[in-house]
Design a protein around this motif. Structure first.
Motif, PDB file in Angstrom:
ATOM      1  N   VAL A 214      44.133  42.436  56.774  1.00 32.37           N
ATOM      2  CA  VAL A 214      43.619  42.334  55.401  1.00 32.37           C
ATOM      3  C   VAL A 214      43.868  43.703  54.766  1.00 32.37           C
ATOM      4  O   VAL A 214      43.444  44.729  55.285  1.00 32.37           O
ATOM      5  N   TYR A 215      44.583  43.705  53.651  1.00 34.77           N
ATOM      6  CA  TYR A 215      45.132  44.946  53.077  1.00 34.77           C
ATOM      7  C   TYR A 215      44.084  45.809  52.348  1.00 34.77           C
ATOM      8  O   TYR A 215      43.991  47.012  52.559  1.00 34.77           O
ATOM      9  N   ARG A 216      43.341  45.193  51.478  1.00 32.72           N
ATOM     10  CA  ARG A 216      42.216  45.813  50.747  1.00 32.72           C
ATOM     11  C   ARG A 216      42.567  46.924  49.766  1.00 32.72           C
ATOM     12  O   ARG A 216      41.662  47.590  49.261  1.00 32.72           O
ATOM     13  N   ASP A 217      43.824  47.179  49.509  1.00 33.09           N
ATOM     14  CA  ASP A 217      44.087  48.253  48.547  1.00 33.09           C
ATOM     15  C   ASP A 217      45.264  47.904  47.634  1.00 33.09           C
ATOM     16  O   ASP A 217      46.045  48.774  47.271  1.00 33.09           O
ATOM     17  N   LEU A 218      45.342  46.633  47.251  1.00 36.36           N
ATOM     18  CA  LEU A 218      46.425  46.261  46.344  1.00 36.36           C
ATOM     19  C   LEU A 218      46.152  46.812  44.948  1.00 36.36           C
ATOM     20  O   LEU A 218      45.054  46.643  44.406  1.00 36.36           O
ATOM     21  N   LYS A 219      47.121  47.470  44.390  1.00 38.46           N
ATOM     22  CA  LYS A 219      47.099  47.991  43.013  1.00 38.46           C
ATOM     23  C   LYS A 219      48.513  48.494  42.726  1.00 38.46           C
ATOM     24  O   LYS A 219      49.274  48.763  43.670  1.00 38.46           O
ATOM     25  N   PRO A 220      48.878  48.598  41.462  1.00 39.11           N
ATOM     26  CA  PRO A 220      50.267  48.985  41.144  1.00 39.11           C
ATOM     27  C   PRO A 220      50.674  50.332  41.748  1.00 39.11           C
ATOM     28  O   PRO A 220      51.843  50.517  42.087  1.00 39.11           O
ATOM     29  N   GLU A 221      49.742  51.248  41.911  1.00 45.56           N
ATOM     30  CA  GLU A 221      50.081  52.556  42.514  1.00 45.56           C
ATOM     31  C   GLU A 221      50.610  52.410  43.927  1.00 45.56           C
ATOM     32  O   GLU A 221      51.374  53.242  44.417  1.00 45.56           O
ATOM     33  N   TRP A 320      43.287  38.229  47.751  1.00 41.64           N
ATOM     34  CA  TRP A 320      43.728  37.259  46.742  1.00 41.64           C
ATOM     35  C   TRP A 320      43.058  37.547  45.401  1.00 41.64           C
ATOM     36  O   TRP A 320      43.644  37.347  44.348  1.00 41.64           O
ATOM     37  N   TRP A 321      41.832  38.049  45.441  1.00 38.41           N
ATOM     38  CA  TRP A 321      41.195  38.516  44.210  1.00 38.41           C
ATOM     39  C   TRP A 321      42.027  39.668  43.625  1.00 38.41           C
ATOM     40  O   TRP A 321      42.396  39.667  42.445  1.00 38.41           O
ATOM     41  N   ALA A 322      42.337  40.649  44.467  1.00 36.17           N
ATOM     42  CA  ALA A 322      43.100  41.816  43.994  1.00 36.17           C
ATOM     43  C   ALA A 322      44.472  41.380  43.467  1.00 36.17           C
ATOM     44  O   ALA A 322      44.982  41.977  42.509  1.00 36.17           O
ATOM     45  N   PHE A 323      45.018  40.352  44.061  1.00 37.57           N
ATOM     46  CA  PHE A 323      46.316  39.841  43.592  1.00 37.57           C
ATOM     47  C   PHE A 323      46.183  39.310  42.159  1.00 37.57           C
ATOM     48  O   PHE A 323      47.068  39.517  41.327  1.00 37.57           O
ATOM     49  N   ILE A 376      45.909  33.382  37.308  1.00 31.96           N
ATOM     50  CA  ILE A 376      44.920  34.466  37.334  1.00 31.96           C
ATOM     51  C   ILE A 376      43.508  33.880  37.419  1.00 31.96           C
ATOM     52  O   ILE A 376      42.673  34.320  38.221  1.00 31.96           O
ATOM     53  N   GLU A 377      43.251  32.863  36.598  1.00 25.56           N
ATOM     54  CA  GLU A 377      41.905  32.244  36.617  1.00 25.56           C
ATOM     55  C   GLU A 377      41.565  31.675  37.988  1.00 25.56           C
ATOM     56  O   GLU A 377      40.432  31.779  38.450  1.00 25.56           O
ATOM     57  N   LYS A 378      42.556  31.112  38.637  1.00 30.07           N
ATOM     58  CA  LYS A 378      42.296  30.503  39.959  1.00 30.07           C
ATOM     59  C   LYS A 378      42.105  31.568  41.045  1.00 30.07           C
ATOM     60  O   LYS A 378      41.427  31.334  42.049  1.00 30.07           O
ATOM     61  N   LEU A 379      42.743  32.721  40.832  1.00 28.35           N
ATOM     62  CA  LEU A 379      42.570  33.807  41.810  1.00 28.35           C
ATOM     63  C   LEU A 379      41.277  34.585  41.558  1.00 28.35           C
ATOM     64  O   LEU A 379      40.640  35.073  42.496  1.00 28.35           O
TER      65      LEU A 379
END
Ligand code: ATP
Length: 481
Positions: A214-221, A320-323, A376-379
């Motif tokens: 589980v990645y936990r740090d998805l963001k564009p950076e 999936w939220w962060a996605f 987006i709404e579903k995530l």
């Protein structure tokens, strides 16, 4: 992107000097007794032992057999007296950036006379880190070691030398997606570009989840861009590992009818006219760590899932939220729950407020925008049990109409979209190899490394909260992972 300007003293091999004169730490004294060791990734240990074992590499990773990075490393180990590679074999070309755990340098192998293979070297000074951060370094190294995927970094080597841990990975000359976003009008990407980057990130997350990560740090950076414009997810220090039991699930599936030619072409590919409107039972591969559970609050405020904010434990759903936040930010240039302070952002996330969209006329005309909003709404469903992806992972998300038309197995062969500021290169930077004796190299390597690591060394001492571009990284040290 290379950050600093260099000074190359005319008659030395000291190639790590920077224009800044900041020195925050006193000299380190342990270099004289150190042993440099360069351990290869296990899967490739055969290749490190001797230059004649290249066939083992080819057998194990046929898709990487002609990769110039591995060829350069094989050539360098062949020249090494003990058959191993050492830190002194690397030539530092520049400083790429500073993170929470260490500094990242652009480098190449000194004896790579073709000069095509450049790497990023993440250097961590363990003396500057507390126990918690040291465990993050180990997590990152462990995760990198397990990866073998085109949208994730390859760990070419881990070098533990004295109080330094150095990780040699792929270099991404196009910087990160956050910087690219800031170069766009309104900080927004076109739907086409969003679909491309989101699809590649989705495939990378799918692979991580299949490994139980589980990645936990998805963001564009943390989405770096390779020289061909494809993505490379980076930064694995906040990951956690869980069990995963891959299964083939049977699912009945009826092809969708759409008026969109792009969609139609995809949906009906290989489906005969007769069977267009009948249901098909398909076997789908699902490898999602649905039982993953952690209580530690880590991540970046604007990307934290509600269950993470509440602190009652979370699992695979946080990615999936962060996605969902990630796609939102690429489309709108900001994140949906951002408040005027970190606390108000967390309050917005935890509240029952649903995601809102800024709708303007241009957007209404853009093909694919309503599908993007729907995804987006579903995530961004606050209850992880109802969130898209939580039960069956990327398999369900890939089927969303936003991604219609993408031929997933071919995604790595797609051409990256034309985006302002994205320079698609065919080769890495080339530099002239310098020829110096190995004794001098070793001496200068250590002097120079200590010099650049001392520079701004105190930066790593901030323990739990630090600014990271437009976000704040959030690590709740009171909770255990
Ligand atoms: N492989 C790479 N290619 C190009 N630049 C890189 C690479 N890895 C890191 N960088 C640059 O170096 C900077 C620091 O990277 P690093 O991974 O250490 O820290 P970070 O992304 O801020 O994350 P964290 O502090 O959470 O570890 C990044 O912001 C990025 O600009």
């Amino acid at each position: 992107m290379v950050e600093d300007t260099f000074l190359f003293p005319p008659d030395t091999d000291l190639d790590l000097s920077f224009t800044s004169t900041t020195t925050d730490r006193t000299s380190l004294t342990r270099t004289s007794s150190l042993t440099l060791s360069f351990s290869f990734n296990d899967r490739l240990s055969a290749a490190s032992a001797s230059a004649t074992t290249s066939s083992a590499t080819v057998l194990r990773r046929p898709h990487r057999s002609s990769d110039p990075h591995w060829s350069a490393i094989r050539a360098a180990t062949a020249l090494s007296s003990d058959g191993r590679l050492h830190l002194r074999h690397l030539k530092i070309l520049g400083h790429l950036g500073t993170g929470n755990l260490g500094r990242v340098f652009l480098c190449r192998l000194r004896d790579d006379h073709h000069g095509g293979a450049t790497f990023a070297l993440k250097v961590v000074d363990k003396d500057l880190l507390n126990a918690k951060k040291l465990s993050h370094v180990e997590t990152e190294a462990e995760i990198l070691h397990a990866l073998d995927h085109p949208f994730l970094p390859t760990l070419y080597a881990r070098i533990d030398a004295s109080h330094y841990t150095c990780l040699l990975i792929d270099y991404c000359p196009n910087g990160d997606l956050h910087s690219l976003l800031r170069k766009q009008p309104g900080n927004r990407l076109s739907i086409r570009a969003v679909r491309f980057f989101a699809a590649e990130v989705l495939v990378a997350l799918e692979y991580l989840h299949a490994l139980g990560i589980v990645y936990r740090d998805l963001k564009p950076e943390n989405v770096l861009l390779r020289e061909d414009g494809h993505v490379m997810l980076s930064d694995f220090d906040l990951c956690f590992k869980a069990d995963v039991a891959p299964v083939f699930e049977r699912r009945s599936h009826s092809p969708r009818l759409t008026t969109n030619s792009r969609n139609r072409c995809f949906c009906y590919n290989n489906i005969s006219n007769k069977s267009r409107f009948t249901e098909h039972v398909v076997a789908e591969f699902v490898a999602e760590p649905t039982t993953a559970f952690s209580r530690s609050c880590v991540g970046t405020h604007e990307y934290l899932a509600p269950e993470l904010v509440s602190g009652n434990g979370h699992g695979n759903g946080v990615d999936w939220w962060a996605f969902g936040i990630f796609i939102y930010e690429l489309l709108y240039g900001t994140t949906p729950f951002k408040g005027y302070s970190k606390e108000s952002t967390l309050r917005n996330i935890a509240s029952s407020r649903d995601v809102r969209f800024y709708i303007n006329e241009r957007e209404e005309l853009e093909e694919g925008i309503s599908e993007a909003r729907d995804l987006i709404e579903k995530l961004l469903v606050k209850d992880p049990r109802r969130r898209l992806g939580c039960a069956r992972g990327a398999t369900d998300i890939k089927r969303h109409p936003f991604f219609d038309g993408i031929k997933w197995p071919l995604i790595r062969t797609y051409k990256a979209p034309e985006v302002r500021g994205l320079v698609k290169r065919s080769r890495s930077l080339q530099h002239v190899t310098s020829h110096v004796t190995h004794g001098r190299r070793r001496k200068w390597w250590w002097k120079a490394l200590e010099y650049v690591m001392r520079k701004k060394g105190n930066k790593y001492n901030s323990i739990t909260n630090y600014s990271n571009g437009n976000y704040y990284h959030f690590v709740n040290s009171h909770k255990v992972r």
